[in-house]
Design an enzyme around this catalytic site. Structure first.
Site, PDB file in Angstrom:
ATOM      1  N   ASP A  19       0.832  -1.210   0.000  1.00 34.08           N
ATOM      2  CA  ASP A  19       0.000   0.000   0.000  1.00 34.08           C
ATOM      3  C   ASP A  19       0.868   1.263   0.000  1.00 34.08           C
ATOM      4  O   ASP A  19       0.677   2.170   0.817  1.00 34.08           O
ATOM      5  CB  ASP A  19      -0.928   0.014   1.220  1.00 34.08           C
ATOM      6  CG  ASP A  19      -1.623  -1.310   1.453  1.00 34.08           C
ATOM      7  OD1 ASP A  19      -2.046  -1.931   0.459  1.00 34.08           O
ATOM      8  OD2 ASP A  19      -1.740  -1.732   2.620  1.00 34.08           O
ATOM      9  N   GLU A 204     -11.221  -0.617  -3.596  1.00 36.90           N
ATOM     10  CA  GLU A 204     -10.479  -0.043  -2.481  1.00 36.90           C
ATOM     11  C   GLU A 204      -9.229   0.666  -3.010  1.00 36.90           C
ATOM     12  O   GLU A 204      -8.988   0.721  -4.217  1.00 36.90           O
ATOM     13  CB  GLU A 204     -10.071  -1.139  -1.485  1.00 36.90           C
ATOM     14  CG  GLU A 204      -9.111  -2.167  -2.063  1.00 36.90           C
ATOM     15  CD  GLU A 204      -8.743  -3.271  -1.091  1.00 36.90           C
ATOM     16  OE1 GLU A 204      -9.493  -3.481  -0.106  1.00 36.90           O
ATOM     17  OE2 GLU A 204      -7.708  -3.939  -1.309  1.00 36.90           O
ATOM     18  N   HIS A 268      -3.165  -1.107  -5.194  1.00 35.90           N
ATOM     19  CA  HIS A 268      -3.140  -0.109  -4.119  1.00 35.90           C
ATOM     20  C   HIS A 268      -2.043   0.914  -4.403  1.00 35.90           C
ATOM     21  O   HIS A 268      -1.048   1.007  -3.701  1.00 35.90           O
ATOM     22  CB  HIS A 268      -2.957  -0.734  -2.747  1.00 35.90           C
ATOM     23  CG  HIS A 268      -3.446   0.199  -1.672  1.00 35.90           C
ATOM     24  ND1 HIS A 268      -4.342  -0.189  -0.712  1.00 35.90           N
ATOM     25  CD2 HIS A 268      -3.183   1.509  -1.440  1.00 35.90           C
ATOM     26  CE1 HIS A 268      -4.602   0.844   0.083  1.00 35.90           C
ATOM     27  NE2 HIS A 268      -3.916   1.897  -0.358  1.00 35.90           N
ATOM     28  N   ARG A 301       4.750  -8.142  -0.281  1.00 35.61           N
ATOM     29  CA  ARG A 301       4.216  -7.208  -1.265  1.00 35.61           C
ATOM     30  C   ARG A 301       5.160  -6.004  -1.237  1.00 35.61           C
ATOM     31  O   ARG A 301       5.251  -5.303  -0.233  1.00 35.61           O
ATOM     32  CB  ARG A 301       2.781  -6.804  -0.932  1.00 35.61           C
ATOM     33  CG  ARG A 301       1.774  -7.918  -1.139  1.00 35.61           C
ATOM     34  CD  ARG A 301       0.358  -7.473  -0.852  1.00 35.61           C
ATOM     35  NE  ARG A 301       0.163  -7.189   0.573  1.00 35.61           N
ATOM     36  CZ  ARG A 301      -0.955  -6.655   1.079  1.00 35.61           C
ATOM     37  NH1 ARG A 301      -1.953  -6.343   0.279  1.00 35.61           N
ATOM     38  NH2 ARG A 301      -1.066  -6.438   2.376  1.00 35.61           N
TER      39      ARG A 301
END
Length: 340
Positions: A19, A204, A268, A301
């Protein structure tokens, strides 16, 4: 790999930080993202994107021992508004899901919160908790981003609505100040296409780029494995951004997994720019698809960045994730800051 003019030299730019949010301010890149332990907000800075991995990482806020900001600290974003620094984050009172009303999808208990620092340097001064953003109703809410368009600050975020199938939709509202909404929330997009409803019905992680007389709003959809992908809404600059009719939703995703370069689940994202103003797309992705256990706790990630070109008509050319040039971990171990 040699430097190529107008590009990002190495990827990932930061290991094990999902993110990712990168803000370029006064020639410096400020970086934050979800820490794999989901227990803090971290910040680092560098003069070049490729130097962020080696930059010192500082914890500017830690979760509470109990209460609404005590668990699963997700997706912090750093923004500069009216001479002050703001971090928008999602936090929960526990680490398990809930069904708030009969028939609704099970979600976590997150809400959106705001931190403020009025010092010139966000690594100094005091980060003050401005509290929860009142979005108009109580439900799973996360991934807030701030954008100032033509002098007006907006908040864009993801939240569950009990009358809409799925876990989260994307909403927008004008702000009275950086922690208070001035208008009711308006829903801009909900999960509806096949690629938005794989594993979870999710829209999102919104982010906004203003360029060439248009406003581009990206978001991510589906579960967070190989199926995770980025979508796009577009509006004309000068239109009423609080009117859903001002926005056009692309029916197909704009960035997806690419096995040919070993990148899976891109999404994201945030936007930043090179020193000359060239837009840069920042996002996270994994380098493998075989995830042991709950994907939520897989730390790998990695934050990545690549130049976002535009065609002669002013449309973004999203392309595909670029290949890695920095070695990345394949174990489940959380690296120390600056590791590898």
């Amino acid at each position: 790999m040699g430097r190529v003019s107008g590009s990002v030299e190495v990827n990932p730019i930061v290991l094990q930080r999902a993110d990712p949010c990168v803000l370029r301010h006064d020639g410096t890149y400020y970086f934050t993202g979800s820490h794999p332990l989901y227990d803090r907000v971290v910040l680092r800075r560098a003069d070049r994107l490729e130097d962020l991995q080696a930059a010192e990482e500082v914890t500017i806020w830690e979760r509470h021992a109990d209460g609404p900001m005590s668990h699963l600290i997700w997706a912090p974003e750093i923004h500069r508004v009216d001479g002050a620094w703001y971090v928008y984050l999602a936090a929960a009172p526990d680490d398990h899901g809930t069904v708030d009303v009969p028939g609704a999808a099970e979600t976590f208990n997150h809400r959106v919160f705001v931190l403020e620092n009025t010092a010139d340097d966000p690594f100094t001064g005091e980060w003050v908790e401005r509290g929860q953003v009142d979005t108009g109703w109580e439900s799973f809410a996360l991934d807030a981003t701030s954008v100032v368009v033509e002098g007006v600050q907006y908040l864009v975020w993801a939240q569950q609505a009990f009358d809409v199938r799925g876990h989260s939709n994307i909403y927008i509202a004008r702000m009275a100040n950086p922690w208070t909404l001035a208008t009711p929330a308006v829903m801009l997009t909900q999960p509806e296409h096949d690629w938005e409803t794989v594993g979870f019905w999710v829209n999102e992680g919104p982010s906004v780029l203003v360029r060439g007389g248009r406003v581009f709003l990206t978001y991510s959809a589906s579960a967070t494995g190989v199926e995770y992908a980025m979508g796009l809404l577009t509006a004309d600059l000068g239109s009423d951004l609080l009117d859903p009719a001002s926005w056009t939703k692309s029916p197909a995703p704009v960035l997806v997994s690419d096995p040919s370069v070993g990148q899976y689940g891109p999404g994201h994202n945030s936007f930043t720019e090179l020193p000359g103003g060239t837009p840069v797309l920042v996002y996270h992705a994994r380098t493998y698809t075989d995830i042991a256990g709950d994907p939520l706790w897989d730390p790998n990630r990695h934050a990545r960045a690549q130049v976002l070109p535009f065609d002669e008509d002013g449309n973004p050319v999203w392309g595909t994730p670029v290949a890695d040039t920095r070695p990345v971990p394949t174990s489940q171990e959380v690296l120390p800051p600056g590791g590898m």
